[in-house]
Design a protein around this motif. Structure first.
Motif, PDB file in Angstrom:
ATOM      1  N   TYR A   1     -20.468 -38.867  17.147  1.00 51.10           N
ATOM      2  CA  TYR A   1     -20.423 -38.492  18.557  1.00 51.10           C
ATOM      3  C   TYR A   1     -19.010 -38.761  19.090  1.00 51.10           C
ATOM      4  O   TYR A   1     -18.458 -39.844  18.879  1.00 51.10           O
ATOM      5  N   GLU A   2     -18.461 -37.773  19.778  1.00 53.88           N
ATOM      6  CA  GLU A   2     -17.123 -37.946  20.359  1.00 53.88           C
ATOM      7  C   GLU A   2     -17.135 -37.483  21.811  1.00 53.88           C
ATOM      8  O   GLU A   2     -17.557 -36.366  22.119  1.00 53.88           O
TER       9      GLU A   2
ATOM     10  N   ILE B   1     -15.411 -36.068  24.786  1.00 54.17           N
ATOM     11  CA  ILE B   1     -14.237 -35.232  25.005  1.00 54.17           C
ATOM     12  C   ILE B   1     -13.834 -35.303  26.474  1.00 54.17           C
ATOM     13  O   ILE B   1     -14.630 -34.991  27.364  1.00 54.17           O
TER      14      ILE B   1
ATOM     15  N   ALA C   1     -19.165 -34.225  21.897  1.00 51.80           N
ATOM     16  CA  ALA C   1     -19.384 -33.403  20.697  1.00 51.80           C
ATOM     17  C   ALA C   1     -20.235 -34.191  19.716  1.00 51.80           C
ATOM     18  O   ALA C   1     -20.061 -35.399  19.561  1.00 51.80           O
ATOM     19  N   LYS C   2     -21.180 -33.506  19.049  1.00 52.04           N
ATOM     20  CA  LYS C   2     -22.087 -34.160  18.124  1.00 52.04           C
ATOM     21  C   LYS C   2     -22.055 -33.414  16.796  1.00 52.04           C
ATOM     22  O   LYS C   2     -22.218 -32.186  16.763  1.00 52.04           O
ATOM     23  N   VAL C   3     -21.820 -34.185  15.705  1.00 53.35           N
ATOM     24  CA  VAL C   3     -21.727 -33.578  14.377  1.00 53.35           C
ATOM     25  C   VAL C   3     -22.586 -34.387  13.417  1.00 53.35           C
ATOM     26  O   VAL C   3     -22.515 -35.617  13.388  1.00 53.35           O
TER      27      VAL C   3
ATOM     28  N   LEU D   1     -18.201 -30.507  29.423  1.00 59.24           N
ATOM     29  CA  LEU D   1     -17.935 -30.988  28.060  1.00 59.24           C
ATOM     30  C   LEU D   1     -18.331 -32.468  27.965  1.00 59.24           C
ATOM     31  O   LEU D   1     -17.486 -33.366  27.960  1.00 59.24           O
TER      32      LEU D   1
END
Length: 478
Positions: A216-217, A219, A233-235, A230
């Motif tokens: 998780y970032e 932004i 971000a989730k990866v 925004l």
């Protein structure tokens, strides 16, 4: 060996051993307290802790051994005098020095052993101790991460729910907060179900392999009003590698200083060899720096030239050659050159002071090994006559005198070392300052004890405490 010698040696050895064990235990506890942050919460096993303490204890001997000799001497001879055993010896024609004969032999043997210990054992243990602290994470990398709590390592904060494996390298329930370089808190969060720590003794990097997790970032947009668009971000990842710099685990300034000051890890022969190299290098650098500055500023470095015969060359005044517009420019350039030269001199001065401090530390380490041996003899010739004079054994008054004398000795040792490091006094004087100061006291007390002169009055030390005790008892009775 005569009966008297056996009796005195046996009595002294019993007292010496008891005092040594007690003091050694106290200093061990102090060591644990000083390094509690490196031991607590690191999941170290008993073998690692024993190694840590085994490498740390030899450097305690310069403090423990002289204090043990001092306190045991005061206690034993104070007890002999208190029970009139010295009076019985003197009535039988046994002088004070005759009574000390066997103990003097023992103390001289102890001082030789202390010198050998200081020159061989302490440098080796210091080397092992510092490297053990420096590489403790490489020996057992999982020790850097404790279960159930966040552990700060460099620019990440990591928490694991459970560890398993022989070295605790298998992790479960890993949560990582990555710190932002801008100092705005954690911007990245990584969570995984499993993880594994992989390290090598030949590498300063610890590899953390995460399995089955999410990245998780947060932004941050340029325009704050667009933040809601925004959020983050989730990866998802099956495998994710993170390299951790193990040097981040050893950010203690005292450890950096110990690693830098390698003189504590060297024997006398090694110190002399290093001193030769350091002195030659220092003189070469000073000479080179001086020559460069002489050439830069146009100053002669030939000290044999008779300066009275040098005449000032006849040159035209520089200001007459410059226009009004050129003068400010030339002055600014000259000012800039002067500032640059000043900064260069200050920078090199700091460098030379550091090199000189390193040389002083090496000299001090050489003299210190002899001081440890002499301190045992000195403390005996202070403690033995002092005990015979005060005629008090046990753990009361002897401890008061022992602590006062030893604190003075230790304070002057520390003070002399600091002054010697800064080149305020010679390294020899800095190392021997306490011994030079206390040797006259040892001679004076020994002379008093030999002459059986008991006119040394120490009531000024105990009298205030007696007055306080009397007042307290009077208040209780009232």
């Amino acid at each position: 060996m005569k009966i008297l010698d056996r009796y005195l040696l046996k009595s002294f050895l019993i007292t010496f051993t008891s005092v040594f064990v007690i003091l050694f235990f106290i200093f061990i506890l102090q060591t644990v307290w000083l390094f509690i942050s490196e031991l607590a919460g690191k999941d170290l096993d008993i073998v690692m802790i024993v190694k840590f303490l085994a490498f740390a204890t030899p450097k305690l001997m310069p403090m423990v051994l002289p204090l043990t000799v001092l306190l045991s001497s005061i206690m034993m001879f104070g007890d002999l005098a208190e029970h009139y055993e010295f009076a019985a010896m003197k009535s039988a024609g046994v002088s004070f020095f005759r009574a000390l004969k066997i103990l003097i032999i023992f103390i001289f043997g102890l001082s030789l052993a202390a010198f050998f210990f200081a020159n061989n054992v302490i440098p080796y243990s210091e080397y092992k101790f510092i490297n053990f602290r420096k590489n403790i994470a490489q020996v057992k990398p999982a020790m850097a991460i404790a279960e159930g709590q966040f552990n700060d390592i460099g620019n990440i904060n990591i928490k694991v729910e459970k560890k398993s494996g022989d070295k605790g390298e298998h992790l479960e329930g890993v949560t990582i907060h990555k710190k932002s370089n801008l100092g705005e808190g954690a911007k990245t969060v990584i969570k995984s179900k499993k993880g594994e720590l992989i390290s090598s003794l030949n590498s300063n990097l610890l590899q953390l392999v995460l399995i089955d997790g999410y990245y998780y970032e947060d932004i941050t947009p340029k325009d704050y009003r667009e933040r809601n668009k925004l959020p983050f971000a989730k990866v998802y990842f099956k495998k994710y590698n993170i390299n951790i710099d193990l040097s981040k685990l050893n950010t203690d300034e005292s450890l950096k200083e110990e690693i830098k000051n390698t003189n504590t890890m060297l024997k006398i022969s090694d110190l002399r060899y290093s001193l030769d190299s350091l002195t030659k290098s220092y003189k070469k650098e000073v000479s080179s720096f001086a020559d460069n500055n002489y050439q830069r500023f146009g100053v002669t470095n030939n000290y044999n030239v008779d300066t009275t015969k040098i005449t000032k060359p006849k040159t035209t005044d520089l200001e007459t050659l410059l226009t009004v517009e050129q003068k400010p420019i030339v002055l600014n350039v000259a000012e800039s050159d002067l500032l640059s030269a000043k900064q260069n001199l200050e920078m090199n001065e700091s460098s030379f002071q550091s090199r000189q401090k390193e040389i002083n530390n090496h000299w001090h380490s050489i003299f210190e090994k002899f001081v440890i041996a002499y301190a045992c003899i000195l403390m005996f010739f202070i403690g033995a006559p002092l005990g015979a004079i005060i005629r008090k054994g046990g753990l009361g008054l002897p401890i008061v005198f022992a602590m006062l004398i030893f604190i003075t000795f230790h304070f002057m040792n520390t003070f002399g070392k600091k002054m010697a490091q800064e080149s305020q006094i010679a390294p020899f004087l800095g190392a021997w300052m306490s011994s030079i100061f206390l040797t006259p006291l040892a001679i004076y007390l020994t002379k008093k004890a030999v002459n059986d002169n008991g006119d040394v009055n120490f009531d000024f030390i105990t009298e205030p405490f007696q007055k306080i005790y009397t007042k307290l008892t009077q208040r209780k009775t009232e």
